[in-house]
Scaffold this motif. Sequence first.
Motif, mmCIF file in Angstrom:
data_model
loop_
_atom_site.group_PDB
_atom_site.id
_atom_site.type_symbol
_atom_site.label_atom_id
_atom_site.label_comp_id
_atom_site.label_asym_id
_atom_site.label_seq_id
_atom_site.Cartn_x
_atom_site.Cartn_y
_atom_site.Cartn_z
ATOM 1 N N ASP A 1 2.792 23.978 -28.128
ATOM 2 C CA ASP A 1 2.634 25.264 -27.457
ATOM 3 C C ASP A 1 1.895 25.013 -26.144
ATOM 4 O OD1 ASP A 1 -0.007 24.857 -28.185
ATOM 5 O OD2 ASP A 1 -0.022 26.408 -29.732
ATOM 6 N N LEU A 2 1.558 26.058 -25.432
ATOM 7 C CA LEU A 2 0.908 25.875 -24.134
ATOM 8 C C LEU A 2 -0.419 25.143 -24.256
ATOM 9 C CD1 LEU A 2 1.604 29.331 -22.419
ATOM 10 C CD2 LEU A 2 2.789 27.157 -22.041
ATOM 11 N N LEU A 3 -1.148 25.414 -25.319
ATOM 12 C CA LEU A 3 -2.443 24.760 -25.483
ATOM 13 C C LEU A 3 -2.284 23.269 -25.769
ATOM 14 C CD1 LEU A 3 -4.548 27.392 -27.478
ATOM 15 C CD2 LEU A 3 -4.475 26.963 -25.015
ATOM 16 N N SER A 4 -1.271 22.912 -26.528
ATOM 17 C CA SER A 4 -1.082 21.481 -26.797
ATOM 18 C C SER A 4 -0.612 20.745 -25.543
ATOM 19 C CB SER A 4 -0.104 21.276 -27.951
ATOM 20 O OG SER A 4 1.113 21.932 -27.721
ATOM 21 N N VAL A 5 0.123 21.424 -24.671
ATOM 22 C CA VAL A 5 0.476 20.813 -23.386
ATOM 23 C C VAL A 5 -0.782 20.599 -22.553
ATOM 24 C CG1 VAL A 5 1.745 21.116 -21.228
ATOM 25 C CG2 VAL A 5 2.786 21.808 -23.398
ATOM 26 N N ALA A 6 -1.658 21.599 -22.565
ATOM 27 C CA ALA A 6 -2.928 21.460 -21.848
ATOM 28 C C ALA A 6 -3.762 20.328 -22.444
ATOM 29 C CB ALA A 6 -3.701 22.772 -21.900
ATOM 30 N N ARG B 1 -3.736 25.763 -15.157
ATOM 31 C CA ARG B 1 -2.742 26.775 -15.511
ATOM 32 C C ARG B 1 -1.490 26.059 -16.011
ATOM 33 N NH1 ARG B 1 -2.053 31.995 -15.419
ATOM 34 N NH2 ARG B 1 -0.041 32.992 -14.934
ATOM 35 N N VAL B 2 -1.040 26.440 -17.194
ATOM 36 C CA VAL B 2 0.099 25.811 -17.849
ATOM 37 C C VAL B 2 1.226 26.831 -17.955
ATOM 38 C CG1 VAL B 2 0.886 24.523 -19.860
ATOM 39 C CG2 VAL B 2 -1.528 24.448 -19.204
ATOM 40 N N CYS B 3 2.440 26.436 -17.563
ATOM 41 C CA CYS B 3 3.595 27.345 -17.608
ATOM 42 C C CYS B 3 4.787 26.645 -18.228
ATOM 43 C CB CYS B 3 3.969 27.814 -16.200
ATOM 44 S SG CYS B 3 2.714 28.824 -15.382
ATOM 45 N N SER B 4 5.563 27.392 -18.980
ATOM 46 C CA SER B 4 6.795 26.895 -19.576
ATOM 47 C C SER B 4 7.963 27.168 -18.639
ATOM 48 C CB SER B 4 7.049 27.576 -20.922
ATOM 49 O OG SER B 4 8.383 27.397 -21.344
ATOM 50 N N ASP B 5 8.753 26.144 -18.346
ATOM 51 C CA ASP B 5 9.954 26.349 -17.538
ATOM 52 C C ASP B 5 10.982 27.186 -18.287
ATOM 53 O OD1 ASP B 5 8.940 24.861 -15.452
ATOM 54 O OD2 ASP B 5 9.939 23.005 -16.054
ATOM 55 N N ALA B 6 11.000 27.063 -19.613
ATOM 56 C CA ALA B 6 12.023 27.743 -20.403
ATOM 57 C C ALA B 6 11.767 29.242 -20.519
ATOM 58 C CB ALA B 6 12.106 27.124 -21.794
#
Length: 938
Positions: free
Chosen positions: A497-502, A546-551
């Motif tokens: 999820d976004l937090l794991s990407v961070a 700041r983390v964003c999903s392209d999808a």
Amino acid sequence: MTQRYVCIHGHFYQPPRENPWLEAIEHQDAAYPYHDWNERINAESYGPNADARILDPQRRIVRIVNNYASISFDLGPTLLSWLQQHARDTYRAVLDADRVSQKRFGGHGSALAQAYNHVIMPLANARDRHTQVVWGLYDFRQRFGRAAEGMWLPETAVDLESLEELAAAGIRYTILAPHQARAIRPIGERDWIEVGARIDITQPYLCRLPSGREIAIFFYDGPASRAVAFEGLLKNGELLAQRLLGLFGSEPRPQLAHIATDGETYGHHHRHGEMALAYAIHHIESQGLATITNYGEFLALQPPRHEVLIAEHTSWSCAHGVERWRSDCGCHTGGEPGWRQGWRAPLRAALDWLRDELAGRYEHAASGLLGDAWAARDQYIEVILDRAGKQRSFLNRHLQPGYGSDAATRALKLLELQRHALLMYTSCGWFFNEVSGIETVQVLQYASRASQLARELFQEDLEPEFMRRLEQAPSNVPELGNARRVYEQRVLPTKVDLLSVAAHYAVNSLFVDQPAAEQIYSYRVALEQGKRLRAGETSLSVGRARVCSDATLECATVTFAILHFGAHHLTGGIRRFTDSGAYESLMGELLRAFQNGDIAAVVRLLAHFPEYSFSIKSLFGDRQREVLYRLLESSVTAAEEAYRKVYENNLPLTRFLASQDLPLPRAFTLAAEFVLNQELRAVLAADEVDLERPQTLLEDARALGVELELTGLSFALQRTLERLAEKLRRNPDDLENLQRVSRAATLARSLPLGVDLWRAQNSYYRLLKDTYPDFHARARAGDVAAREWADLFTQVGEQLGMAVPYRRRGRPGRIAAPGGGALGHVQREDPARQHLPPHAHEARLGQQGGQAGGLRELQHGRGQVRVGSAVPRDQPADERQHPPEIAQVERAERLPPGRGELENDQPAARAQDAAQLAQAARQVGQVAHAERDHGAVA
């Protein structure tokens, strides 16, 4: 007009392997020495079919052709997507081949479309069948620039509803196995004749559908297709041609002899199979034995004279119809004795339950947000193929007015939910022997991603019930028990999820200087503020990003803090950003505590990050490997120095022991093995090629009985040669680099490593056609530098197993045509010049001869013994009899026999050429051997 036509169809497909959250394939060890199986199979099949070799009687390469331009083929959309990103030369060759085939075959392209992600169409519900066809056809049009005439049904699994979908979409024909025909009758007659697998395969058939629509069906020859896939027919290209020609009947009408196999048969499952295929086609055409065609052209020339009733719910790869994908029918590939597939039915039932639960919720939510929910899903393929270019325009077109600022993200999440619900039915999930296989884990990952999106969208957690239903799917592995345990152990840990990407970004920030903005797979991370402090082995990294999903366009601003104690020991946490005051206060406390050496206080402050705690495991797979290996660098260096000291200090004594046939102490053997492998790899990977040092090291290894890691060493030299050859192609005037290429090629031919020369040969072949004629002309005019270059270039060609049209001999300053035939002549097969005589810069030669070069060696670890570590040499479990980035050299076209291929000044010599080429037919393909594990040809 000829009455005999030949068509060879290749079904090229790989299951999607991407992590559903990252949308990228992570490292697959079983594909060694490649990163993953797509890369390896591209190196063994997809690329070689774009650049297939034809040899002369001395087994030198005289021509490189694009097989795709001469066969009928379909490539799965998910495979094409991977090729477009990671093997662009192969991708371009496939697209170019379709354009060339349209010119060759009366405007009919050889590429067929394919249902989008290879689902078993008769087992899909009506809505999913429709989307599979819509997505497959849109993908095809975007890539090939035309509407598809034909469409491949995955596993040739067929029912009337699936044919209705194809016909309604404008598809003119499809291809089935002969046993999928039930009965035929001449058009206009009343009585049906039962045929089964005895159907005449030399003509197309008309299938009339309940709706009143029609579609043509070609039934390929089963025995010949099986012989190609399983019985070694690809060992000889001329025999393949003869087998195809033997399919014709005696009727005086246009007849089509045709076969269909998995495309990976040619090169991946059968080594050098692409060469046998290339020669079979060449032999048929050059001898005027039949006309090579594709299905679209033949259908236009010979419309159906009979209509057919199909055997519904059948396929080419299951003797029980389509049971392989829903029951324990007995069909499977591999596995241990006694293993059963009782897990198939419960798995499909669990996925059906999840799909139906998601469908109702999706329809309710999307109807208000997107208008027509299912029409929006059908059109979402345009976003899948081009997020950056189409995402916003799609949303502008579909989003209904009156929704808030998060409407775009919510809409995209709904559509991504449906995308993964479709992907979880990819057929490979059921094809094999065990529910814990990587193919089944892949479809379970799609189910997990769909469940995650449902939880975010509807605040309902469907995953617990889905997992409960998976308990009914038994595993053959006792310690796993059932599919629920598989899901818990192999699927849940991969969720992102976004937090794991961070977290990945934060951990990585400890080891590299992070850019202000970074693309992490399908996510973007922008560092808004950050700081890293170090004290001895301990370091602290803090920041806001700041983390964003392209999808989905979902974004989150997070703060992170991570404490590294050295080695792989670290701890840290992430929380969503709330306000600047709280952030500044907490970061200030952390930095002061660390600067004061109060590590205990730092650890206590990390408790203020309750949302997500992480460790080195938070790094995604490929980067985790890099970091862990980097952490080991100092230890590896120390160990290497210790091994080297033991080896060098005791080398005279160990050599003496070996000379007396006395066993070496294990400690010395280990030291020698480590040092010699390391030194060899370093020497072979260097651009400044040393011809003597590798031989010395190999002699030491032989003398001491040291086991060498042959696959890795071969790959290192292969990459060096490829790098130097490509550099030469880009800058052919660099004589020093040509000398390096010569030395590297000498090593490749002289060392017992089985180096793959394929890409280097491709680069050389392009230079041979585009650059060598100019140097040759300058050399004949007296240019000493050009003569030196041409001489050396010819030597490199001999080392690479290439037939070079002119070899230098005789008095200085003259390049004479050597003795023999004209098989070394190479002419560019450019569509615009197809029927034109050779230009001045294209070599004409009277005779050819000289030393016989060598055939391209395709090892890739196959047939090699990788000593020192156990690496599987077989294909992965998810590779059925379905098939490196390349330096593309040619787009082949059908040429009139004797024109544009083998030119000579004398008619007698041309006749000699034909005789020699016929002799080559008996040799081409002899090197191929079967190494496929399984297949999908009925």
